[in-house]
Design a protein around this motif. Structure first.
Motif, PDB file in Angstrom:
ATOM      1  N   SER A   1       0.828  -1.207   0.000  1.00 33.97           N
ATOM      2  CA  SER A   1       0.000   0.000   0.000  1.00 33.97           C
ATOM      3  C   SER A   1       0.862   1.257   0.000  1.00 33.97           C
ATOM      4  O   SER A   1       2.079   1.206   0.213  1.00 33.97           O
ATOM      5  N   GLN A   2       0.196   2.393  -0.229  1.00 33.98           N
ATOM      6  CA  GLN A   2       0.792   3.724  -0.144  1.00 33.98           C
ATOM      7  C   GLN A   2       1.923   3.926  -1.165  1.00 33.98           C
ATOM      8  O   GLN A   2       2.990   4.429  -0.839  1.00 33.98           O
ATOM      9  N   PHE A   3       1.643   3.518  -2.400  1.00 31.62           N
ATOM     10  CA  PHE A   3       2.558   3.814  -3.513  1.00 31.62           C
ATOM     11  C   PHE A   3       2.287   5.252  -3.968  1.00 31.62           C
ATOM     12  O   PHE A   3       1.586   5.497  -4.942  1.00 31.62           O
ATOM     13  N   HIS A   4       2.840   6.211  -3.256  1.00 27.80           N
ATOM     14  CA  HIS A   4       2.479   7.612  -3.488  1.00 27.80           C
ATOM     15  C   HIS A   4       3.314   8.268  -4.584  1.00 27.80           C
ATOM     16  O   HIS A   4       2.875   9.246  -5.196  1.00 27.80           O
TER      17      HIS A   4
ATOM     18  N   LYS B   1       6.801   2.246  -0.622  1.00 27.73           N
ATOM     19  CA  LYS B   1       5.730   2.646   0.282  1.00 27.73           C
ATOM     20  C   LYS B   1       6.069   3.958   0.984  1.00 27.73           C
ATOM     21  O   LYS B   1       7.196   4.143   1.464  1.00 27.73           O
ATOM     22  N   ARG B   2       5.092   4.847   1.016  1.00 22.25           N
ATOM     23  CA  ARG B   2       5.262   6.081   1.780  1.00 22.25           C
ATOM     24  C   ARG B   2       4.962   5.780   3.252  1.00 22.25           C
ATOM     25  O   ARG B   2       3.848   5.439   3.613  1.00 22.25           O
ATOM     26  N   TYR B   3       5.952   5.917   4.071  1.00 25.17           N
ATOM     27  CA  TYR B   3       5.827   5.593   5.491  1.00 25.17           C
ATOM     28  C   TYR B   3       4.875   6.561   6.186  1.00 25.17           C
ATOM     29  O   TYR B   3       5.069   7.769   6.139  1.00 25.17           O
ATOM     30  N   ARG B   4       3.814   6.025   6.808  1.00 25.12           N
ATOM     31  CA  ARG B   4       2.844   6.803   7.566  1.00 25.12           C
ATOM     32  C   ARG B   4       2.292   7.978   6.751  1.00 25.12           C
ATOM     33  O   ARG B   4       2.283   9.133   7.202  1.00 25.12           O
ATOM     34  N   ALA B   5       1.806   7.675   5.553  1.00 29.84           N
ATOM     35  CA  ALA B   5       1.317   8.712   4.654  1.00 29.84           C
ATOM     36  C   ALA B   5       0.225   9.550   5.298  1.00 29.84           C
ATOM     37  O   ALA B   5       0.208  10.775   5.172  1.00 29.84           O
ATOM     38  N   HIS B   6      -0.702   8.887   5.980  1.00 27.50           N
ATOM     39  CA  HIS B   6      -1.734   9.589   6.746  1.00 27.50           C
ATOM     40  C   HIS B   6      -1.575   9.290   8.235  1.00 27.50           C
ATOM     41  O   HIS B   6      -2.529   9.001   8.939  1.00 27.50           O
ATOM     42  N   ASN B   7      -0.311   9.340   8.680  1.00 22.43           N
ATOM     43  CA  ASN B   7       0.011   9.161  10.097  1.00 22.43           C
ATOM     44  C   ASN B   7      -0.509   7.844  10.662  1.00 22.43           C
ATOM     45  O   ASN B   7      -0.973   7.767  11.804  1.00 22.43           O
ATOM     46  N   GLY B   8      -0.448   6.803   9.832  1.00 22.75           N
ATOM     47  CA  GLY B   8      -0.860   5.478  10.274  1.00 22.75           C
ATOM     48  C   GLY B   8      -2.312   5.159  10.018  1.00 22.75           C
ATOM     49  O   GLY B   8      -2.776   4.075  10.384  1.00 22.75           O
TER      50      GLY B   8
ATOM     51  N   GLN C   1      14.144  -1.283   9.598  1.00 28.78           N
ATOM     52  CA  GLN C   1      14.752  -2.320   8.759  1.00 28.78           C
ATOM     53  C   GLN C   1      14.473  -2.045   7.281  1.00 28.78           C
ATOM     54  O   GLN C   1      15.382  -2.071   6.464  1.00 28.78           O
ATOM     55  N   GLY C   2      13.210  -1.808   6.943  1.00 28.57           N
ATOM     56  CA  GLY C   2      12.852  -1.441   5.580  1.00 28.57           C
ATOM     57  C   GLY C   2      12.747   0.061   5.454  1.00 28.57           C
ATOM     58  O   GLY C   2      12.552   0.786   6.428  1.00 28.57           O
ATOM     59  N   LYS C   3      12.905   0.560   4.222  1.00 30.04           N
ATOM     60  CA  LYS C   3      12.862   1.998   3.955  1.00 30.04           C
ATOM     61  C   LYS C   3      11.801   2.283   2.912  1.00 30.04           C
ATOM     62  O   LYS C   3      11.753   1.637   1.870  1.00 30.04           O
ATOM     63  N   GLY C   4      10.940   3.257   3.193  1.00 27.89           N
ATOM     64  CA  GLY C   4       9.912   3.664   2.242  1.00 27.89           C
ATOM     65  C   GLY C   4      10.399   4.722   1.269  1.00 27.89           C
ATOM     66  O   GLY C   4      11.560   5.122   1.283  1.00 27.89           O
ATOM     67  N   ALA C   5       9.471   5.204   0.428  1.00 31.66           N
ATOM     68  CA  ALA C   5       9.839   6.098  -0.662  1.00 31.66           C
ATOM     69  C   ALA C   5       9.486   7.555  -0.418  1.00 31.66           C
ATOM     70  O   ALA C   5       9.794   8.404  -1.240  1.00 31.66           O
ATOM     71  N   GLY C   6       8.820   7.893   0.702  1.00 32.74           N
ATOM     72  CA  GLY C   6       8.451   9.268   0.941  1.00 32.74           C
ATOM     73  C   GLY C   6       7.410   9.775  -0.046  1.00 32.74           C
ATOM     74  O   GLY C   6       6.668   8.995  -0.660  1.00 32.74           O
TER      75      GLY C   6
END
Length: 351
Positions: free
Chosen positions: A251-254, A273-280, A313-318
């Motif tokens: 999810s959250q492929f922004h 994935k955009r980490y916490r796109a809508h704050n979780g 551990q994993g990194k999202g794309a912002g």
């Protein structure tokens, strides 16, 4: 390589100090290349809860002084702005381009083919428009922009590319596409051909299956799903779109980019994935985080993992990441910011 624990969601690459080495700009700071360990303050950034009001970092010499500035915008300030490079590691001056309404993020595309990008803010619920940099007689930027409105409203998601093959770049959104007039001063023709939900920025317009017709790739910015839509034209000239899943399990492929990341001369899809796109608050927000490139194999996309795992551990794309050759290696590196930190993924050529 971890550059910083700062939680800005956008990062750009530009030669800030003119020394020939690319630097990294993210939020209130730039990180001096080629080591990226020395941090310099740029300007204050507004904070609202978990968010920094900084949703893009687009390099552009706005005022024509030979130094690279950058363009940003945010949801909470509802303002498109550019930051002036002082050339002396001092504080950067903020200039207001326009009060646009809430900005999901911003992208730059050369819509008229003059070699300079136009600036497109994604403003859900507000008019669709772009901003063209005014130039002087020598072709240098003047620090001023002209606003061009092309539709009465827009939704979540924005892309640019030649949909109908007439040589003009069209605009694609979450509820269809806008056909560019041959004279850009004319009226844009709306084609409400699909509904894409909380579409990514950008939506990528590319000929995925190499059949001579441009398709498009879209992620769901606030839910599950990453798909490509195959363009078909029947014998009567009617255009239709066939949806093909790429990755329905994340999810959250922004945000995403279409670039040759493995050096074989063929572009790949880079996203995450955009980490916490809508704050979780989004579906799948607590699933593992990841950064990936997807390679077209002639029939479908093959997923390749760059980073994956739980938090730390994993990194999202912002919301806005950059791809650039930071070391002069001839290979493209990936620079990603987010609420999970600022990182560089150096491309060592073994992709």
């Amino acid at each position: 390589m971890k550059v910083s624990s700062e939680t800005y969601e956008s990062v750009g690459v530009l030669d800030v100090d003119g020394d020939g080495h690319p630097d990294i700009v993210s939020g209130a700071f730039f990180y001096q290349g080629p080591e990226f360990s020395q941090r310099h303050f740029i300007a204050e950034v507004k904070r609202v809860e978990e968010y920094w009001d900084d949703f893009s970092t687009i390099p552009l010499d706005v005022n024509g002084d030979g130094r690279m500035d950058f363009i940003s915008g945010g949801w909470f300030g509802a303002t498109l702005r550019w930051f002036e490079n002082p050339g002396n590691n001092g504080k950067w001056k903020e200039h207001i381009i326009d009060e646009t309404g809430n900005i999901e993020t911003v992208r730059g595309w050369d819509i008229d083919g003059d070699g300079t990008i136009e600036i497109f803010p994604n403003n859900p619920g507000h008019p669709l428009k772009y901003y063209k940099l005014k130039k002087d007689a020598e072709g240098r930027g003047t620090g001023q922009f002209t606003k061009v409105e092309i539709a009465q409203t827009q939704g979540h998601g924005l892309g640019f590319g030649d949909i109908n093959g007439d040589g003009q770049g069209d605009i694609i959104g979450n509820n269809g596409w806008l056909e560019a007039p041959l004279d850009l001063k004319g009226k844009w023709l709306a084609h409400p051909a699909f509904e894409l939900g909380d579409a990514s920025v950008p939506i990528l317009v590319v000929d995925v299956n190499k059949d001579g017709l441009n398709d498009f790739i879209v992620g769901q910015g606030h839910s599950y799903g990453l798909d490509w839509y195959e363009q078909k034209i029947d014998q009567q000239g009617k255009r239709s779109w066939i949806k093909h899943p790429i990755d329905p399990y994340n999810s959250q492929f922004h945000t995403m980019e279409w670039v040759d990341i493995d050096g074989d001369g063929i572009s790949e899809l880079v996203t995450g994935k955009r980490y916490r796109a809508h704050n979780g608050g989004d579906p799948g927000a607590n699933d593992p985080y990841g950064l990936y490139y997807y390679k077209w194999n002639g029939e479908s996309f093959t997923k390749n993992i760059i980073s994956y795992g739980a938090v730390d551990q994993g990194k999202g794309a912002g919301i806005y990441f950059s791809i650039a050759d930071l070391r002069g290696s001839g290979r493209k590196d990936i620079i990603v910011a987010g609420k999970d930190g600022l990182y560089i993924f150096f491309n060592d050529g073994n992709l």
